[in-house]
Design a protein around this motif. Structure first.
Motif, PDB file in Angstrom:
ATOM      1  N   VAL A 101      67.683 -72.669 -86.631  1.00  0.00           N
ATOM      2  CA  VAL A 101      67.714 -72.553 -85.184  1.00  0.00           C
ATOM      3  C   VAL A 101      67.525 -71.082 -84.821  1.00  0.00           C
ATOM      4  O   VAL A 101      67.866 -70.189 -85.597  1.00  0.00           O
ATOM      5  N   ALA A 102      66.944 -70.825 -83.661  1.00  0.00           N
ATOM      6  CA  ALA A 102      66.705 -69.450 -83.236  1.00  0.00           C
ATOM      7  C   ALA A 102      68.005 -68.785 -82.807  1.00  0.00           C
ATOM      8  O   ALA A 102      68.902 -69.421 -82.250  1.00  0.00           O
ATOM      9  N   TYR A 103      68.109 -67.491 -83.085  1.00  0.00           N
ATOM     10  CA  TYR A 103      69.293 -66.732 -82.703  1.00  0.00           C
ATOM     11  C   TYR A 103      68.859 -65.382 -82.143  1.00  0.00           C
ATOM     12  O   TYR A 103      67.954 -64.744 -82.686  1.00  0.00           O
ATOM     13  N   VAL A 104      69.505 -64.959 -81.060  1.00  0.00           N
ATOM     14  CA  VAL A 104      69.182 -63.686 -80.425  1.00  0.00           C
ATOM     15  C   VAL A 104      70.085 -62.593 -80.994  1.00  0.00           C
ATOM     16  O   VAL A 104      71.299 -62.616 -80.788  1.00  0.00           O
ATOM     17  N   GLY A 146      62.142 -62.270 -70.546  1.00  0.00           N
ATOM     18  CA  GLY A 146      61.954 -63.697 -70.801  1.00  0.00           C
ATOM     19  C   GLY A 146      60.609 -64.136 -71.336  1.00  0.00           C
ATOM     20  O   GLY A 146      60.223 -65.292 -71.139  1.00  0.00           O
ATOM     21  N   THR A 147      59.907 -63.268 -72.033  1.00  0.00           N
ATOM     22  CA  THR A 147      58.624 -63.677 -72.630  1.00  0.00           C
ATOM     23  C   THR A 147      58.843 -64.814 -73.627  1.00  0.00           C
ATOM     24  O   THR A 147      58.039 -65.748 -73.705  1.00  0.00           O
ATOM     25  N   CYS A 148      59.933 -64.758 -74.357  1.00  0.00           N
ATOM     26  CA  CYS A 148      60.260 -65.809 -75.327  1.00  0.00           C
ATOM     27  C   CYS A 148      60.515 -67.140 -74.620  1.00  0.00           C
ATOM     28  O   CYS A 148      60.081 -68.200 -75.094  1.00  0.00           O
ATOM     29  N   VAL A 149      61.189 -67.086 -73.478  1.00  0.00           N
ATOM     30  CA  VAL A 149      61.504 -68.291 -72.708  1.00  0.00           C
ATOM     31  C   VAL A 149      60.216 -68.962 -72.228  1.00  0.00           C
ATOM     32  O   VAL A 149      60.067 -70.183 -72.293  1.00  0.00           O
ATOM     33  N   LYS A 150      59.288 -68.149 -71.757  1.00  0.00           N
ATOM     34  CA  LYS A 150      58.015 -68.669 -71.246  1.00  0.00           C
ATOM     35  C   LYS A 150      57.182 -69.317 -72.348  1.00  0.00           C
ATOM     36  O   LYS A 150      56.380 -70.220 -72.078  1.00  0.00           O
ATOM     37  N   HIS A 151      57.346 -68.864 -73.578  1.00  0.00           N
ATOM     38  CA  HIS A 151      56.532 -69.378 -74.678  1.00  0.00           C
ATOM     39  C   HIS A 151      57.204 -70.499 -75.466  1.00  0.00           C
ATOM     40  O   HIS A 151      56.594 -71.049 -76.392  1.00  0.00           O
ATOM     41  N   CYS A 152      58.446 -70.836 -75.129  1.00  0.00           N
ATOM     42  CA  CYS A 152      59.138 -71.906 -75.864  1.00  0.00           C
ATOM     43  C   CYS A 152      58.513 -73.249 -75.505  1.00  0.00           C
ATOM     44  O   CYS A 152      58.578 -73.680 -74.350  1.00  0.00           O
ATOM     45  N   PRO A 153      57.901 -73.954 -76.458  1.00  0.00           N
ATOM     46  CA  PRO A 153      57.227 -75.218 -76.146  1.00  0.00           C
ATOM     47  C   PRO A 153      58.171 -76.400 -75.983  1.00  0.00           C
ATOM     48  O   PRO A 153      57.735 -77.483 -75.609  1.00  0.00           O
ATOM     49  N   PHE A 154      59.453 -76.186 -76.238  1.00  0.00           N
ATOM     50  CA  PHE A 154      60.393 -77.295 -76.190  1.00  0.00           C
ATOM     51  C   PHE A 154      61.499 -77.106 -75.139  1.00  0.00           C
ATOM     52  O   PHE A 154      62.512 -77.793 -75.169  1.00  0.00           O
ATOM     53  N   ASP A 155      61.302 -76.143 -74.235  1.00  0.00           N
ATOM     54  CA  ASP A 155      62.235 -75.920 -73.129  1.00  0.00           C
ATOM     55  C   ASP A 155      63.664 -75.721 -73.645  1.00  0.00           C
ATOM     56  O   ASP A 155      64.621 -76.236 -73.073  1.00  0.00           O
ATOM     57  N   ALA A 156      63.792 -74.967 -74.736  1.00  0.00           N
ATOM     58  CA  ALA A 156      65.095 -74.774 -75.365  1.00  0.00           C
ATOM     59  C   ALA A 156      65.722 -73.421 -75.017  1.00  0.00           C
ATOM     60  O   ALA A 156      66.772 -73.073 -75.556  1.00  0.00           O
ATOM     61  N   MET A 157      65.082 -72.669 -74.121  1.00  0.00           N
ATOM     62  CA  MET A 157      65.581 -71.336 -73.790  1.00  0.00           C
ATOM     63  C   MET A 157      65.634 -71.117 -72.283  1.00  0.00           C
ATOM     64  O   MET A 157      64.779 -71.606 -71.545  1.00  0.00           O
ATOM     65  N   THR A 158      66.640 -70.388 -71.844  1.00  0.00           N
ATOM     66  CA  THR A 158      66.765 -69.975 -70.446  1.00  0.00           C
ATOM     67  C   THR A 158      67.223 -68.519 -70.431  1.00  0.00           C
ATOM     68  O   THR A 158      67.718 -68.007 -71.432  1.00  0.00           O
ATOM     69  N   MET A 159      67.065 -67.867 -69.298  1.00  0.00           N
ATOM     70  CA  MET A 159      67.527 -66.492 -69.164  1.00  0.00           C
ATOM     71  C   MET A 159      68.876 -66.475 -68.450  1.00  0.00           C
ATOM     72  O   MET A 159      69.070 -67.149 -67.437  1.00  0.00           O
ATOM     73  N   SER A 160      69.808 -65.711 -68.979  1.00  0.00           N
ATOM     74  CA  SER A 160      71.119 -65.588 -68.355  1.00  0.00           C
ATOM     75  C   SER A 160      71.056 -64.603 -67.192  1.00  0.00           C
ATOM     76  O   SER A 160      70.092 -63.839 -67.053  1.00  0.00           O
ATOM     77  N   GLU A 161      72.072 -64.623 -66.362  1.00  0.00           N
ATOM     78  CA  GLU A 161      72.134 -63.691 -65.242  1.00  0.00           C
ATOM     79  C   GLU A 161      72.265 -62.249 -65.723  1.00  0.00           C
ATOM     80  O   GLU A 161      71.948 -61.311 -64.998  1.00  0.00           O
ATOM     81  N   GLU A 162      72.729 -62.087 -66.954  1.00  0.00           N
ATOM     82  CA  GLU A 162      72.896 -60.755 -67.528  1.00  0.00           C
ATOM     83  C   GLU A 162      71.632 -60.246 -68.223  1.00  0.00           C
ATOM     84  O   GLU A 162      71.634 -59.191 -68.851  1.00  0.00           O
ATOM     85  N   LEU A 164      69.660 -61.790 -70.742  1.00  0.00           N
ATOM     86  CA  LEU A 164      69.418 -62.122 -72.143  1.00  0.00           C
ATOM     87  C   LEU A 164      69.052 -63.599 -72.263  1.00  0.00           C
ATOM     88  O   LEU A 164      69.550 -64.432 -71.498  1.00  0.00           O
ATOM     89  N   PRO A 165      68.180 -63.939 -73.206  1.00  0.00           N
ATOM     90  CA  PRO A 165      67.833 -65.356 -73.399  1.00  0.00           C
ATOM     91  C   PRO A 165      68.994 -66.129 -74.019  1.00  0.00           C
ATOM     92  O   PRO A 165      69.694 -65.621 -74.890  1.00  0.00           O
ATOM     93  N   ILE A 166      69.187 -67.345 -73.531  1.00  0.00           N
ATOM     94  CA  ILE A 166      70.202 -68.247 -74.082  1.00  0.00           C
ATOM     95  C   ILE A 166      69.476 -69.408 -74.741  1.00  0.00           C
ATOM     96  O   ILE A 166      68.583 -70.015 -74.144  1.00  0.00           O
ATOM     97  N   ILE A 167      69.852 -69.716 -75.963  1.00  0.00           N
ATOM     98  CA  ILE A 167      69.191 -70.774 -76.726  1.00  0.00           C
ATOM     99  C   ILE A 167      70.043 -72.032 -76.726  1.00  0.00           C
ATOM    100  O   ILE A 167      71.224 -71.997 -77.063  1.00  0.00           O
ATOM    101  N   ASN A 168      69.428 -73.130 -76.340  1.00  0.00           N
ATOM    102  CA  ASN A 168      70.082 -74.434 -76.392  1.00  0.00           C
ATOM    103  C   ASN A 168      69.843 -74.996 -77.790  1.00  0.00           C
ATOM    104  O   ASN A 168      68.759 -75.481 -78.093  1.00  0.00           O
TER     105      ASN A 168
END
Length: 278
Positions: A101-104, A146-162, A164-168
């Motif tokens: 799984v991806a980790y930031v 959020g470049t990583c979020v935009k490129h996630c093909p499985f909608d598994a990432m969102t950007m936090s208010e702080e 940073l990307p959050i991985i589901n």
């Protein structure tokens, strides 16, 4: 008027003639596709992520069917279930896969990390990196556009208010697309079940790292000294965890509580361990 009608009739006839010629040529020179390729493609997740090393699911399906040396377990998002089905269809032995799984590797939120300057350009991590390495003081940290979020093909990432990307982790397939597009190499794939990870990517020496980010790894080595299984070592002023040793031998995450800055965290945990980081 008669001339216009004549021209129209001629053009129609010419079009029909060429149409018949092209249809005949297509039928004569058509290359038959192995129907097994379509069967394999149908069971692939269609993320077109390229984690298999091929340009899309169809390309991998064709390769795994036609080439006896191509492994049936290259579809990372499909995991063991898809690998088993591909193996059954192609008559190949499926090797066991280690799910990841991806980790930031960064906890440099807006409140934790220092900014080098105010950036107002294109909201893209790769673009921002071109300007003095990006607006974040730590040149190893997540830029946060959020470049990583935009490129996630499985909608598994969102950007936090702080910022940073959050991985589901329940949606993340471990395809590695986010890892490949991150210009700072802040994201990495780690085995599912690894107890702890280091949420820092800084190679700066301790004093500078802490100055730029109050939760940075300072390379003090306390975690390594307190690890009973030698699963942690310090490289380039940064703690590195051997996830294999950590997941198979560690039952007490001593390092988690010994780290003075909170750089070591439970894998994929959004919650930080309560501690003083003053």
């Amino acid at each position: 008027m008669s001339i216009a009608i004549s021209v129209l009739v001629v053009m129609t006839l010419v079009g029909l003639v060429f149409g018949f010629i092209l249809a005949a040529a297509n039928k004569k020179f058509a290359i038959e596709v192995n129907p097994l390729i379509h069967l394999v493609e149908d069971i692939l997740p269609k993320g077109q992520c390229g984690a298999c090393g091929y340009a899309g699911c169809m390309a991998y399906a064709e390769a795994v069917v036609m080439d006896p040396d191509i492994s049936p377990n290259l579809c990372i998002p499909g995991k063991a279930t898809v690998a088993k089905l591909v193996g059954e269809l192609t008559g190949k032995v499926t090797a066991e896969m280690e799910p990841k799984v991806a980790y930031v590797k960064c906890n440099g939120t807006a409140s934790n990390a220092v900014k080098a300057y105010q950036y107002s350009g294109i909201q893209d991590c790769a673009a921002a990196t071109l300007l003095q390495g990006g607006p974040k003081g730590c040149q190893y940290g997540c830029i946060g556009f959020g470049t990583c979020v935009k490129h996630c093909p499985f909608d598994a990432m969102t950007m936090s208010e702080e910022g940073l990307p959050i991985i589901n982790s329940s949606k993340c397939t471990g395809c590695g697309k986010c890892e490949s597009v991150c210009p700072k190499k802040v994201i990495e794939l780690v085995p599912i079940g690894s107890p702890v990870t280091v949420s820092c990517n800084s190679k700066d020496k301790g004093a500078l790292a802490r100055k730029l980010c109050r939760v940075a790894c300072i390379g003090c080595g306390i975690c390594a000294k307190n690890c009973q299984h030698d699963a942690i070592k310090i490289e380039n002023n940064l703690a590195i965890v051997d996830s294999t040793i950590c997941s198979t031998k560690c039952s007490e995450t001593t390092c988690l509580f010994k780290c003075p800055t909170g750089a070591i965290r439970i894998q994929n945990s959004v919650e930080t361990v309560e501690r003083s980081v003053s």
